[in-house]
Design an enzyme around this catalytic site. Sequence first.
Site, PDB file in Angstrom:
ATOM      1  N   GLU A  64       7.059   1.351  -4.851  1.00 39.65           N
ATOM      2  CA  GLU A  64       7.096   1.446  -3.588  1.00 39.65           C
ATOM      3  C   GLU A  64       6.632   2.695  -2.988  1.00 39.65           C
ATOM      4  O   GLU A  64       5.188   3.141  -3.212  1.00 39.65           O
ATOM      5  CB  GLU A  64       8.388   1.172  -2.794  1.00 39.65           C
ATOM      6  CG  GLU A  64       9.026  -0.176  -3.393  1.00 39.65           C
ATOM      7  CD  GLU A  64      10.152  -0.737  -2.556  1.00 39.65           C
ATOM      8  OE1 GLU A  64      10.664   0.002  -1.742  1.00 39.65           O
ATOM      9  OE2 GLU A  64      10.784  -1.566  -3.267  1.00 39.65           O
ATOM     10  N   MET A  65       7.104   3.715  -2.923  1.00 36.18           N
ATOM     11  CA  MET A  65       6.850   5.070  -2.394  1.00 36.18           C
ATOM     12  C   MET A  65       6.351   5.983  -3.629  1.00 36.18           C
ATOM     13  O   MET A  65       5.749   7.136  -3.480  1.00 36.18           O
ATOM     14  CB  MET A  65       7.600   5.716  -1.331  1.00 36.18           C
ATOM     15  CG  MET A  65       7.843   5.012  -0.081  1.00 36.18           C
ATOM     16  SD  MET A  65       9.165   5.508   0.932  1.00 36.18           S
ATOM     17  CE  MET A  65       8.386   6.896   1.822  1.00 36.18           C
TER      18      MET A  65
END
Lengths: 359, 359
Positions: free
Chosen positions: B154-155
């Site tokens: 994700e991030m």
Amino acid sequence: MRITKFIAISCLLASTVAGGLLFQAGAAENDSQKRIGYGRGGRMQGGGVSERSKEPIQPIPITFDDNRAKTDLGLKLFFEPRLSKSGWISCNSCHNLATGGADNLPTSIGHKWLFGPINAPTVLNSKFNLAQFWDGRASNLKEQAKGPIANPMEMASNHELAVNVLQTIPEYVKWFKEVYGEGKITIDNVADAIAAFEETLTTPNSRFDWWLKDYDDKISESELQGYALFKEKGCIGCHNGFGVGGSDYQKLGVVKPYSKDVQTLGRYHVTKKESDKFVFKVPLLRNIELTAPYFHDASTWSLSEAVNIMAEYQLGTTLTKDETGNIVAFLKALTGDQPSVIFPILPPSSESTPKPNRN
Amino acid sequence: MRITKFIAISCLLASTVAGGLLFQAGAAENDSQKRIGYGRGGRMQGGGVSERSKEPIQPIPITFDDNRAKTDLGLKLFFEPRLSKSGWISCNSCHNLATGGADNLPTSIGHKWLFGPINAPTVLNSKFNLAQFWDGRASNLKEQAKGPIANPMEMASNHELAVNVLQTIPEYVKWFKEVYGEGKITIDNVADAIAAFEETLTTPNSRFDWWLKDYDDKISESELQGYALFKEKGCIGCHNGFGVGGSDYQKLGVVKPYSKDVQTLGRYHVTKKESDKFVFKVPLLRNIELTAPYFHDASTWSLSEAVNIMAEYQLGTTLTKDETGNIVAFLKALTGDQPSVIFPILPPSSESTPKPNRN
């Protein structure tokens, strides 16, 4: 309800009175200075002609949003991820209004995590550019807006698909009809609305602009010295006007060949003229403190270093540490009111809307 | 200036009077109904206790923003791309407030264009969930907010790096100090501020909620029939309360084994109990028309088909076309006021801020 009405009427009356007063004040001055209004920054301004209006940098004018229906549509499209193939990348992904209208990356991340070839310029104040992109290949914002939608390394859609997506969303059909009088959405109108919105993205009311309008105490002694140096050393030759840049093309490496990037040929790609090799549009210096890294090749993250590189390659001079510091201080005084927008709520896709494709 | 003051004082007086009046009106009613205010949706509401308050679905209450400094900080962090390794992905990238608080993708795109394993649930009304994530592995929003920052798909940042980034930006240091009284930023406080902002992301004033408050003409005959069917067929057994879901875990495939996805084990990952295989948190049905595709596996983009799948696998029944149509009509009446936020302006990085890393 009665109270709400009372407030509404009070506000209306008050603003009418204020409008009248300011209009009268304006009428006593030079006619060309009379337009008063709200920019997205929100502050009001009026006033007369300053001696400083002869300076080579002009304050960013407060502009009116003449066609709110169109700019509102443009705002939605600017944040519309469905204009990309993946349904995930919007104009704002690379020209983020939260971070100076740029992405603060060396080069932008696009579809499938591909990296673009050049640093993304800010969208803020881009209306002051003589043309768009570093090489000026788009003559205006409308033409520019079409590029990234169809660029396989950016939004990776194509104009037909992007229009099809919008055409299957009833709210967009309605909005385009309201603005353009046609039920059929075209890529020209998509780009026109985005460009109209982008034209509202100016950043008035920087401290330097207030100084230009005779508010002496808005900038410090160091900033003022920086401005004097900026003119004296010759930076002003290219970085001037409303945008403090954007009005000219220049060779990168005027007095010393620029060696950090010899791949990107700049304006040559457009004109095919040998003399246009390594020639780029002069970037805007408005809000420059917000948009690191710097230069088309993002060769530095430091504003001080960027100033020194310019002095070395463009002006053939070396700045003292104090001189660099003062110029940087001046550049930071060019940061204006950032555009204030309400984050748009986008209408849902219909069952016939083409599905996003992440591959 | 004098006029501005006059308006400000008028408004203050007016709202004090209004507050007083409404409070008195409330005092005559049931105490639990007394809280009146503005949500981000912006409309005011008051009133007495409806017979319909006994319905198994409750209208979303209008809540107060009790700590504006904290929720404003959370808003900035929610849109902060520098919480990701690449400097390009924010909470809003997958929980886009422009599109129902979700990304409208089968599964989210993350760092290096990796695809997540499961459909991203909406952040809207997520405070009504008994726990967060499809498998409920985070017990609250604060715990949830920490997950994606450090998830490599994700991030792709980590908590230490994310905090370091913020700690090197003077404005963030100031804001965290104002809210938490400490100069040192912690991941706990980062998550706390994001969660506080997310708690404001409710969607009151759906047409169905107005109906629940006795405004009969807010929903159509078909929508009302849909609601009757929704109760009669048994959907209401799981989809109830403020969120029309979110208050329970249920096995997907109660009456017929769910065959579309046999890989994702759901709640089993948390409890390791055999009986929790294929058990998921019941998703919220608020604003469901905005958040296709549906189910944890995004197995359909069609709300009608989603309703039919639920009937088949969870209730062991087959709906007629009319029944499905009415239920879908009812579901669309659950779309409320979408959160209205001013797009935040984020402070620039300093020279010591860790640089984004796209790789």
